[in-house]
Design an enzyme around this catalytic site. Structure first.
Site: not given
Ligand code: PSU
Ligand code: MN
Length: 307
Positions: A160, A107, A141-143, A25, A87, A139
């Site tokens: 994370k 992701v 994530s769409a992941d 990614e 993003k 909140d």
């Molecule tokens: N893994 C990492 N660092 C990152 C990410 C993943 O080690 O920065 C990114 C990925 O692109 C993941 C995003 O989809 O963080 C999640 O963002 P959000 O929580 O806004 O969905």
């Molecule tokens: Mn979010």
């Protein structure tokens, strides 16, 4: 093929020949790490994939195309642009594509594009998930939704550690996403090898992992699989140090009212500063470790398909 898709010659050739390909990614590059470590990490990941016998396909939105397979110059451009790149997730992929902006894919968006290109395995760091305080902010994530819907195996170090990991696992279970611990029976916590949360699916064998994934898809299941590959113990952060930095970063985010898509990049950046770079070193190490496993998985899956 899809008119929006631009697949690099090397990647297209590998896919035609049913050779192993690993998707990578780009939000990790532009929003997840600082310059210049982001560039060196992205290039190193491609090298790890090549060294072990697969073709890397780093994915981004460039010049009005879904670009699958980037040149080193493209990677450097994304890394230098950093957070100035959009993003991109599922909700904004089409508009970013139409306006011709530079887009770094999360992701969620990377899975979607990888599936369009016919790539089954994707390595990242840690996926996004259910944020702490979700019952107030919603909140999530769409992941997670993408894992529920798109047939790609995502090799990660879990979700994370800034997240509500227990809620993240519950969400994945509800959505029918297998979460498979590789070499562990606990959900990894990104910077640290374990969150203490048990996983009921686990294996030490890549061929078994591939068989489970292949069978999941043979049952005509929509959706992805999350492979949870813990950071090697000698490289992990100490839990006390990681959780202290996470709590401090979360407090700062609350005070400064950082929300939505800015939240994850803000937290990662603050945690790097608070741990004096140790979290960044751990992040680099864990993605590399994931890319390595993704190659072995892609090889096994490619073998199963050619028989
Ligand atoms: N893994 C990492 N660092 C990152 C990410 C993943 O080690 O920065 C990114 C990925 O692109 C993941 C995003 O989809 O963080 C999640 O963002 P959000 O929580 O806004 O969905
Ligand atoms: Mn979010």
């Amino acid at each position: 093929m899809n008119r929006w898709l631009s697949v690099a010659a090397e990647v297209a050739e590998a896919l035609r020949g049913r050779k192993p390909v690993v998707a990578l990614e780009s939000t990790l590059i532009s929003h997840g790490m600082p310059w210049p470590e982001n560039a060196t990490t992205a290039l190193m990941l491609e090298q790890v994939v090549r060294d072990h016998g697969a073709v890397p396909a780093t994915i981004a939105v460039m010049e009005g195309k879904l670009q699958v397979g980037l040149s080193p110059q493209d990677i450097e451009r994304l890394a230098r642009q950093g957070p100035k790149a959009e993003k991109v997730s599922r909700y904004n992929l089409a508009p970013v594509l139409c306006t011709g902006k530079l887009g770094a894919t999360t992701v969620a968006a990377t899975m979607w594009i990888a599936a369009m290109a016919g790539i089954a395995v994707f390595a990242t760091g840690g996926i996004g998930g259910v944020h702490r305080g979700w019952s107030d902010t919603l909140d999530i994530s769409a992941d997670l939704e993408e894992l529920a819907r798109t047939r790609v195996a995502v090799v990660s170090a879990g979700a994370k550690a800034i997240l509500d990991l227990e809620a993240t696992l519950e969400y994945l279970e509800t959505k029918g996403v297998p979460v498979i611990g590789f070499g562990t029976d606990q959900f990894p916590a990104f910077f640290t090898a374990s969150s203490g949360l048990p996983l009921s699916l686990c294996t030490n064998s890549v061929s078994e992992l591939a068989r489970w994934i292949h069978t999941h898809w043979q049952l005509n299941a929509s959706g992805g699989v999350l492979v949870a590959n813990p950071i090697p113990q000698q490289l992990e952060l100490k839990w006390a140090e990681a959780s202290k930095a996470i709590d401090m970063a979360l407090n700062e985010a609350r005070q400064r009212q950082v929300r939505g898509k800015a939240l994850t990049p803000f937290l990662l950046d603050r945690i790097t500063a608070l741990t004096l770079g140790k979290s960044l070193a751990a992040n680099v190490a864990l993605v590399k470790h994931n890319a390595r496993l993704a190659v072995d998985l892609a090889k096994q899956l490619a073998d199963m398909h050619s028989h």
